[in-house]
Design an enzyme around this catalytic site. Structure first.
Site, PDB file in Angstrom:
ATOM      1  N   MET A  11     -74.370  28.248  27.881  1.00 43.70           N
ATOM      2  CA  MET A  11     -75.509  27.837  27.052  1.00 43.70           C
ATOM      3  C   MET A  11     -76.609  28.899  27.066  1.00 43.70           C
ATOM      4  SD  MET A  11     -74.319  25.187  25.815  1.00 43.70           S
ATOM      5  CE  MET A  11     -75.656  24.437  24.897  1.00 43.70           C
ATOM      6  N   LYS A  12     -76.359  30.023  27.762  1.00 48.10           N
ATOM      7  CA  LYS A  12     -77.384  31.091  27.893  1.00 48.10           C
ATOM      8  C   LYS A  12     -78.728  30.406  28.210  1.00 48.10           C
ATOM      9  CE  LYS A  12     -74.623  34.171  25.096  1.00 48.10           C
ATOM     10  NZ  LYS A  12     -74.544  35.266  24.146  1.00 48.10           N
ATOM     11  N   HIS A  97     -72.684  40.365  32.031  1.00 45.02           N
ATOM     12  CA  HIS A  97     -72.811  40.088  30.598  1.00 45.02           C
ATOM     13  C   HIS A  97     -73.683  41.163  29.936  1.00 45.02           C
ATOM     14  CE1 HIS A  97     -73.807  38.212  26.791  1.00 45.02           C
ATOM     15  NE2 HIS A  97     -72.744  37.453  26.964  1.00 45.02           N
ATOM     16  N   GLU A 169     -65.497  40.897  26.270  1.00 39.04           N
ATOM     17  CA  GLU A 169     -66.523  40.565  25.279  1.00 39.04           C
ATOM     18  C   GLU A 169     -67.024  41.829  24.615  1.00 39.04           C
ATOM     19  OE1 GLU A 169     -69.574  37.890  26.315  1.00 39.04           O
ATOM     20  OE2 GLU A 169     -68.134  36.377  26.922  1.00 39.04           O
ATOM     21  N   GLY A 175     -72.798  37.370  19.256  1.00 43.41           N
ATOM     22  CA  GLY A 175     -73.882  36.985  18.350  1.00 43.41           C
ATOM     23  C   GLY A 175     -73.595  37.346  16.907  1.00 43.41           C
ATOM     24  N   SER A 215     -68.524  35.247  19.663  1.00 48.08           N
ATOM     25  CA  SER A 215     -68.479  34.502  18.402  1.00 48.08           C
ATOM     26  C   SER A 215     -67.182  33.713  18.206  1.00 48.08           C
ATOM     27  CB  SER A 215     -68.742  35.448  17.222  1.00 48.08           C
ATOM     28  OG  SER A 215     -69.942  36.160  17.419  1.00 48.08           O
TER      29      SER A 215
HETATM   30  P1  PGA Z   1     -71.620  33.990  21.125  1.00 51.18           P
HETATM   31  O1  PGA Z   1     -71.780  34.287  22.681  1.00 51.18           O
HETATM   32  O2  PGA Z   1     -70.333  33.199  20.959  1.00 51.18           O
HETATM   33  O3  PGA Z   1     -72.801  33.179  20.782  1.00 51.18           O
HETATM   34  O4  PGA Z   1     -71.514  35.307  20.442  1.00 51.18           O
HETATM   35  C1  PGA Z   1     -70.668  34.717  23.393  1.00 51.18           C
HETATM   36  C2  PGA Z   1     -71.040  35.323  24.708  1.00 51.18           C
HETATM   37  O5  PGA Z   1     -72.042  36.054  24.788  1.00 51.18           O
HETATM   38  O6  PGA Z   1     -70.319  35.082  25.681  1.00 51.18           O
END
Ligand code: PGA
Length: 258
Positions: A11-12, A97, A169, A175, A215
């Site tokens: 959920m950041k 990350h 990633e 994003g 994403s």
């Molecule tokens: P996002 O985030 O699906 O909103 O791009 C993915 C992530 O940063 O792990």
């Protein structure tokens, strides 16, 4: 290969209100909280970990922390200690990350230390790696991913790395409107496993789970996970709706446990 599939959601810092986060958590538990055939990692906004623990611990969801300090205990003002995660039965620690590297100036030395203390404390590191721009040349991609993996694993190479999870990633796909395209993802996962064979061992490389993040949506998941080198997905924004997340979990479960 017998690697258990895995789906995570971070959920950041999108959801910071306790009542909202509890409702979301309960909804996830209701929809996927009794899944046993795959591992589910849930990374709430970090300040809410403690208050959501009771609900999560009664389900098959497992907590993760989006970050930890480089010290287990001591003078690190404002950091999150992995001791807290252990106290609430958390299991996973997300490391490296791109947002922590780019916005918080985290460097590989710090990531390598965090990875080491995570393993020493019997928690599971979820190490994010990924290139900042799309590479057409396979050799260039391999070189960059090798550099990142070597740096991050530097302090842990003599430890048992079988539990490690790599989240691939690509920064350019975080994003974004859509995930990276499946063929590119499959290629990168194959390369990562090849690198792990070289720098750790054949056996560990076959045990380490590699998941894709960037994403991910219910629409892109079926193709992403079609390769046997992709052991699951790490979901961000497109899992904010619990129904979408549950659908992604069901897709992964269905394809991988066929
Ligand atoms: P996002 O985030 O699906 O909103 O791009 C993915 C992530 O940063 O792990």
């Amino acid at each position: 290969m017998n690697r258990k599939p895995i789906v995570g959601i971070s959920m950041k810092t999108y959801q910071n209100n306790y009542a909202q986060a509890l409702a979301y958590t309960n909804s996830l538990i209701h929809k996927v909280g009794s899944e046993k055939d795959l591992d589910l990692m849930y990374f709430p906004s970090i300040g809410l970990l403690y208050s959501l623990a009771q609900a999560v611990n009664a389900s098959s969801l497992q907590f993760g922390a989006q970050n930890i300090g480089t010290m287990v205990n001591g003078a690190q003002t404002g950091e999150f200690s992995l001791e807290i995660l252990k106290e609430i039965n958390g299991k996973y620690v997300e490391l490296g990350h791109a947002e922590r590297i780019n916005l918080m100036n985290e460097d590989y030395n710090m990531i390598a230390t965090k990875l080491k203390i995570t393993l020493e404390n019997n928690l599971i590191p979820v190490l994010c790696i990924g290139e900042s721009t799309r590479f057409e040349e396979e050799e260039e991609l391999e070189k960059e991913l090798t550099r990142q993996l070597k740096n991050c694993l530097e302090k842990s190479l003599l430890m048992d790395l079988n539990s490690l999870i790599i989240a691939y990633e690509p920064i350019w796909a975080i994003g974004a409107k859509e995930s990276a395209d499946p063929k590119y993802i499959w290629k990168s996962h194959r390369i990562i496993r090849k690198i792990l064979k070289k720098i750790i061992s054949e056996e560990s490389a076959n045990n380490i789970r590699i998941i894709y993040g960037g994403s991910v949506s219910k629409e892109t998941t079926p193709n992403i996970i079609a390769s046997e080198d992709v052991d699951g997905v790490f979901v961000g924004r497109f899992g904010h709706d619990p129904d979408n997340f549950a659908e992604i979990v069901r897709i992964v479960e269905g394809v991988k446990n066929k």
